[in-house]
Scaffold this motif. Structure first.
Motif, PDB file in Angstrom:
ATOM      1  N   ILE A 109     -23.301  18.597 -91.713  1.00  0.00           N
ATOM      2  CA  ILE A 109     -21.948  18.263 -91.245  1.00  0.00           C
ATOM      3  C   ILE A 109     -20.910  18.937 -92.131  1.00  0.00           C
ATOM      4  N   GLU A 110     -21.129  18.943 -93.445  1.00  0.00           N
ATOM      5  CA  GLU A 110     -20.196  19.624 -94.348  1.00  0.00           C
ATOM      6  C   GLU A 110     -20.159  21.127 -94.071  1.00  0.00           C
ATOM      7  N   GLU A 111     -21.318  21.723 -93.819  1.00  0.00           N
ATOM      8  CA  GLU A 111     -21.329  23.154 -93.497  1.00  0.00           C
ATOM      9  C   GLU A 111     -20.591  23.415 -92.187  1.00  0.00           C
ATOM     10  N   LEU A 112     -20.750  22.533 -91.222  1.00  0.00           N
ATOM     11  CA  LEU A 112     -20.017  22.664 -89.960  1.00  0.00           C
ATOM     12  C   LEU A 112     -18.509  22.609 -90.216  1.00  0.00           C
ATOM     13  N   LEU A 113     -18.076  21.689 -91.078  1.00  0.00           N
ATOM     14  CA  LEU A 113     -16.642  21.597 -91.391  1.00  0.00           C
ATOM     15  C   LEU A 113     -16.140  22.864 -92.077  1.00  0.00           C
ATOM     16  N   LEU A 114     -16.946  23.435 -92.976  1.00  0.00           N
ATOM     17  CA  LEU A 114     -16.570  24.705 -93.599  1.00  0.00           C
ATOM     18  C   LEU A 114     -16.457  25.812 -92.552  1.00  0.00           C
ATOM     19  N   PHE A 115     -17.407  25.860 -91.638  1.00  0.00           N
ATOM     20  CA  PHE A 115     -17.388  26.844 -90.557  1.00  0.00           C
ATOM     21  C   PHE A 115     -16.131  26.675 -89.701  1.00  0.00           C
ATOM     22  N   MET A 116     -15.752  25.423 -89.447  1.00  0.00           N
ATOM     23  CA  MET A 116     -14.587  25.148 -88.611  1.00  0.00           C
ATOM     24  C   MET A 116     -13.282  25.527 -89.290  1.00  0.00           C
ATOM     25  N   CYS A 117     -13.280  25.629 -90.629  1.00  0.00           N
ATOM     26  CA  CYS A 117     -12.077  26.109 -91.323  1.00  0.00           C
ATOM     27  C   CYS A 117     -11.637  27.449 -90.735  1.00  0.00           C
ATOM     28  N   VAL A 118     -12.594  28.325 -90.472  1.00  0.00           N
ATOM     29  CA  VAL A 118     -12.308  29.668 -89.979  1.00  0.00           C
ATOM     30  C   VAL A 118     -11.753  29.623 -88.562  1.00  0.00           C
ATOM     31  N   TYR A 119     -12.286  28.765 -87.719  1.00  0.00           N
ATOM     32  CA  TYR A 119     -11.950  28.794 -86.300  1.00  0.00           C
ATOM     33  C   TYR A 119     -10.914  27.755 -85.874  1.00  0.00           C
ATOM     34  N   GLY A 132      -8.903  26.006 -88.487  1.00  0.00           N
ATOM     35  CA  GLY A 132      -7.868  25.977 -89.511  1.00  0.00           C
ATOM     36  C   GLY A 132      -8.239  25.089 -90.682  1.00  0.00           C
ATOM     37  N   PHE A 133      -7.857  25.549 -91.854  1.00  0.00           N
ATOM     38  CA  PHE A 133      -8.162  24.823 -93.077  1.00  0.00           C
ATOM     39  C   PHE A 133      -7.509  23.446 -93.089  1.00  0.00           C
ATOM     40  N   ASN A 134      -6.282  23.346 -92.594  1.00  0.00           N
ATOM     41  CA  ASN A 134      -5.570  22.073 -92.630  1.00  0.00           C
ATOM     42  C   ASN A 134      -6.225  21.031 -91.733  1.00  0.00           C
ATOM     43  N   LYS A 135      -6.839  21.447 -90.657  1.00  0.00           N
ATOM     44  CA  LYS A 135      -7.551  20.497 -89.801  1.00  0.00           C
ATOM     45  C   LYS A 135      -8.860  20.063 -90.449  1.00  0.00           C
ATOM     46  N   ALA A 136      -9.567  21.003 -91.035  1.00  0.00           N
ATOM     47  CA  ALA A 136     -10.858  20.680 -91.646  1.00  0.00           C
ATOM     48  C   ALA A 136     -10.706  19.767 -92.862  1.00  0.00           C
ATOM     49  N   VAL A 137      -9.657  19.949 -93.646  1.00  0.00           N
ATOM     50  CA  VAL A 137      -9.503  19.141 -94.859  1.00  0.00           C
ATOM     51  C   VAL A 137      -9.380  17.660 -94.516  1.00  0.00           C
ATOM     52  N   GLY A 138      -8.670  17.336 -93.448  1.00  0.00           N
ATOM     53  CA  GLY A 138      -8.571  15.936 -93.032  1.00  0.00           C
ATOM     54  C   GLY A 138      -9.926  15.370 -92.649  1.00  0.00           C
ATOM     55  N   CYS A 139     -10.751  16.187 -92.043  1.00  0.00           N
ATOM     56  CA  CYS A 139     -12.092  15.746 -91.657  1.00  0.00           C
ATOM     57  C   CYS A 139     -12.982  15.561 -92.877  1.00  0.00           C
ATOM     58  N   PHE A 140     -12.847  16.447 -93.876  1.00  0.00           N
ATOM     59  CA  PHE A 140     -13.588  16.240 -95.127  1.00  0.00           C
ATOM     60  C   PHE A 140     -13.190  14.911 -95.763  1.00  0.00           C
ATOM     61  N   GLY A 141     -11.889  14.617 -95.766  1.00  0.00           N
ATOM     62  CA  GLY A 141     -11.417  13.352 -96.329  1.00  0.00           C
ATOM     63  C   GLY A 141     -11.981  12.156 -95.581  1.00  0.00           C
ATOM     64  N   THR A 142     -11.967  12.232 -94.266  1.00  0.00           N
ATOM     65  CA  THR A 142     -12.504  11.133 -93.469  1.00  0.00           C
ATOM     66  C   THR A 142     -14.007  11.014 -93.654  1.00  0.00           C
ATOM     67  N   LEU A 143     -14.712  12.152 -93.764  1.00  0.00           N
ATOM     68  CA  LEU A 143     -16.156  12.115 -94.026  1.00  0.00           C
ATOM     69  C   LEU A 143     -16.430  11.398 -95.349  1.00  0.00           C
ATOM     70  N   ASN A 144     -15.619  11.672 -96.374  1.00  0.00           N
ATOM     71  CA  ASN A 144     -15.769  10.977 -97.652  1.00  0.00           C
ATOM     72  C   ASN A 144     -15.495   9.483 -97.500  1.00  0.00           C
ATOM     73  N   ASP A 145     -14.513   9.121 -96.674  1.00  0.00           N
ATOM     74  CA  ASP A 145     -14.239   7.707 -96.419  1.00  0.00           C
ATOM     75  C   ASP A 145     -15.449   7.029 -95.754  1.00  0.00           C
ATOM     76  N   SER A 153     -18.725  13.348-101.779  1.00  0.00           N
ATOM     77  CA  SER A 153     -19.802  14.313-101.769  1.00  0.00           C
ATOM     78  C   SER A 153     -20.198  14.633-103.200  1.00  0.00           C
ATOM     79  N   THR A 154     -21.469  14.906-103.399  1.00  0.00           N
ATOM     80  CA  THR A 154     -21.928  15.217-104.754  1.00  0.00           C
ATOM     81  C   THR A 154     -22.193  16.690-104.924  1.00  0.00           C
TER      82      THR A 154
END
Length: 115
Positions: free
Chosen positions: A84-94, A96-109, A114-115
């Motif tokens: 899922i984290e790799e998918l979010l990194l991939f989605m940064c490219v397609y 946008g970084f600003n959209k993916a960062v919110g998803c990383f934050g929610t994934l952490n919630d 992440s370790t």
């Protein structure tokens, strides 16, 4: 064990959808259940696709968050946090970084930092 149909076989998901609104829950179960029942794409891949769409559509927050439900669904189908984290990194490219960062934050919630 992964479900044969990630919507029709998940009573907890169906109950959560009905809790949002009974008619909405019934409609989503019927329509999404049919789509998830299509045979050529496996359930794990479909779940990862839904997460990618959540990133692009920016649907990771709020009551009934599709992102949270889709992360849970993907993990029930055998996806790992790393995938899922790799998918979010991939989605940064397609998407946008600003959209993916919110998803990383929610994934952490949802799963803890992440370790």
């Amino acid at each position: 064990m992964p479900y044969q149909n990630a919507v029709l076989d998940d009573q907890k998901l169906q109950d959560a959808l009905k809790k949002i609104n009974p008619r909405f829950g019934d409609f989503c179960t019927r329509v999404a259940g049919e789509a998830w029942g299509l045979p050529l794409i496996d359930q794990k891949t479909k779940a990862l696709i839904t997460i990618a769409l959540d990133v692009a559509n920016q649907d990771q927050v709020g009551t009934g968050s599709p992102f949270a439900a889709h992360v849970n669904m993907a993990m029930q189908q055998g996806a790992t946090r790393a995938e899922i984290e790799e998918l979010l990194l991939f989605m940064c490219v397609y998407a946008g970084f600003n959209k993916a960062v919110g998803c990383f934050g929610t994934l952490n919630d949802l799963l803890g930092p992440s370790t």
